[in-house]
Enzyme design. Structure first.
Site, short mmCIF file in Angstrom:
data_model
loop_
_atom_site.label_atom_id
_atom_site.label_comp_id
_atom_site.label_asym_id
_atom_site.label_seq_id
_atom_site.Cartn_x
_atom_site.Cartn_y
_atom_site.Cartn_z
N CYS A 335 55.20 69.90 109.46
CA CYS A 335 55.94 69.36 108.37
C CYS A 335 55.58 70.16 107.19
CB CYS A 335 55.05 68.02 108.33
SG CYS A 335 55.88 67.13 106.90
N CYS A 338 54.51 67.78 104.06
CA CYS A 338 53.20 67.29 104.14
C CYS A 338 52.13 68.53 104.01
CB CYS A 338 52.85 66.70 105.26
SG CYS A 338 54.01 65.19 105.43
N ASP A 339 52.25 69.55 104.49
CA ASP A 339 51.31 70.55 104.82
C ASP A 339 51.61 71.92 103.74
OD1 ASP A 339 50.11 68.95 106.83
OD2 ASP A 339 51.27 69.87 108.40
#
Length: 507
Positions: A335, A338-339
């Site tokens: 992701c 997100c990351d």
């Protein structure tokens, strides 16, 4: 800190507070501390129920949300803006006494925990999955005094988060507990507090039982319920993979929304109808005897239904090369939203040249030092507008005809090797992270040999959603329908429900 529109919305929400709240703030002289002071003071000025006190907490800057003379165990280490602002506001309301929107059975499960549980969650403010975890653990802390939770912004506490390479990263009593999105029911299940089989013992036979919680499932349940059929849903979580989707701009009539917003809307729509929603459980097998389908759940319960719709969706597909599992959450990620912030200023690769891969590369290019896109085919498959945008960036490189062979590293990712499909020559790229974006794998392993699937594991269906078992239908991304799109899944869910209705009136 807050614009006028947001302050107006916040003012309306703060009017819902039912009791007094004390914010205990631990700050220093740094910029993050100044932002935290500005935020808590601005919010406290908007409600007479909120007071601010200086305190010495475990981390600086941080603040806890408490009732007068009673600590709740909820702490925000970092400034909860971005996607975490809602977590902050929700915590204010719940600590003030606002009743949580959870089933009583879930609340009872939380209250039954009688051991000290100290949770810490590392997040990034751009992560759309993180608020679900933060809000779930905050809720548990409000309900049960044995539970505490601290949200930690990895961008603020960089040294502490140095080894965190995927968020949300959840720790319990100092030990790794989980990674990725987790709801309250997920957390309870991991703690051994999930729904007991006894809760399902007295359920009558359903007319239509839907397995899965995504767009296809929601559509199936709504269409079935509108036909007056006794309908139930079994799902790990409502929303499915949509929960992990960022911006959605191709759902016709909705110009733009986000995955979590759509997931919330799906659940609200389902609840408008008489549908028995059973979350926090997963299907483990099915068997048809006579005219009844028996669905076995992971808690040992067995549900009976006259017809079944399988809409279990799909998950990110893995490459299946050495090092991928070894370095999961240690440089291998799925992701970028997100990351991505965890790889700021670093060299990363994106494996996959379709729309998802190129979109990920474009997003990462604004954060990372360099982004290398590896595509197995001779050319990128992404839409031309995305390719044009990618090619305009100075810190991106595209390598086609690249077959990834291995992800390498020691404690974390340090590079990958790939083979050139044209020359069969093996090459190496030094990297700090690898984002895998090569499509989806259907969530159908639990079916075994009961329902006919293709070599990709997709359920084979006809144009009406029929499987090879009469009375068992399938819809959405778990099937062999060619295009995996939200709007197509919704349509196939409706088709499956109408086919189930037709089956029931003829049998």
């Amino acid at each position: 800190m807050l614009n006028q529109e947001l302050k107006q919305q916040l003012s309306q929400l703060l009017d819902l507070m039912e009791g007094d709240v004390v914010l205990k703030v631990s700050t220093g002289d740094d910029d993050h501390s100044q932002k935290m002071n500005d935020l808590v003071n601005e919010v406290s000025d908007m409600s007479s129920r909120i007071t601010v006190e200086k305190a010495e907490l475990k981390r600086t800057p941080s603040f806890s949300i408490n009732r007068p003379n009673e600590d709740t165990g909820i702490t925000f280490a970092g400034v909860p803006l971005g996607h975490e602002f809602n977590s902050f506001v929700l915590a204010l309301l719940q600590v003030s006494g606002r009743a949580p929107k959870e089933e009583q059975s879930v609340i009872d499960q939380i209250k039954s925990i009688n051991e000290p549980l100290h949770f810490e969650t590392f997040i990034s403010l751009t992560c759309q999955k993180c608020p679900d975890v933060v809000q779930a653990l905050n809720l548990m802390s409000v309900i049960n005094p044995n539970i505490t939770h601290t949200m930690i912004d990895g961008a603020v506490f960089k040294k502490e988060a140095e080894d965190i390479m995927a968020v949300p990263a959840i720790f319990l009593n100092g030990e790794q507990f989980g990674n990725g999105r987790m709801t309250v029911t997920d957390i309870l299940s991991e703690l051994g507090q999930g729904p007991d089989a006894s809760e399902f013992e007295n359920k009558e036979t359903f007319d239509v039982l839907v397995v899965g919680g995504g767009p296809a499932s929601a559509s199936s349940a709504i269409y079935a319920a509108r036909k007056g059929l006794k309908t139930g849903i079994v799902a790990d979580r409502i929303g499915g993979q949509v929960n992990d989707t960022a911006d959605i701009e191709n759902l016709i009539s909705v110009k733009k929304t986000t995955g979590p917003s759509l997931a919330t809307s799906l659940e609200e729509h389902i609840k408008d109808y008489n549908v028995d929603i059973m979350t926090g459980v997963r299907a483990e097998g099915l068997e048809k005897t006579d005219d009844i389908v028996h669905l076995t759940l992971d808690n040992g319960a067995v549900l009976k239904t006259r017809s079944l719709i399988i809409a279990t969706g799909a998950r990110w597909r893995k490459i299946g090369v050495p090092g991928e599992d070894t370095f999961a959450n240690k440089g291998v990620a799925y992701c970028p939203h997100c990351d991505g912030p965890l790889f700021e200023g670093k060299d990363v690769a994106v494996i996959g040249g379709g729309n998802s891969g190129v979109e990920a590369a474009i997003d990462l290019a604004g954060i990372c030092k360099s982004v290398t896109v590896l595509e197995y085919g001779a050319s990128l498959k992404a839409d031309s507008v995305l390719q044009d945008r990618l090619n305009s960036l100075s810190n991106t490189t595209v390598i086609t005809n690249a077959a990834t062979q291995e992800i390498k590293g020691d404690d974390r990712v340090s590079g990958l090797s790939y083979t050139c499909n044209e020359t069969n020559q093996e090459k190496h790229v030094d990297l700090n992270g690898v984002f895998v974006q090569i499509g989806l794998s259907p969530n159908t392993e639990w079916l075994g040999d009961t329902v006919q699937r293709n070599r990709m594991g997709e359920i084979e269906v006809d144009r009406l959603g029929n499987t090879n078992i009469p009375g068992v239908f399938a819809a959405g991304d778990c099937t062999d329908q060619r295009y995996k799109q939200i709007i197509i899944s919704m349509g196939s869910g409706a088709t499956a429900a109408l086919s189930a209705f037709d089956y029931l009136i003829r049998n």
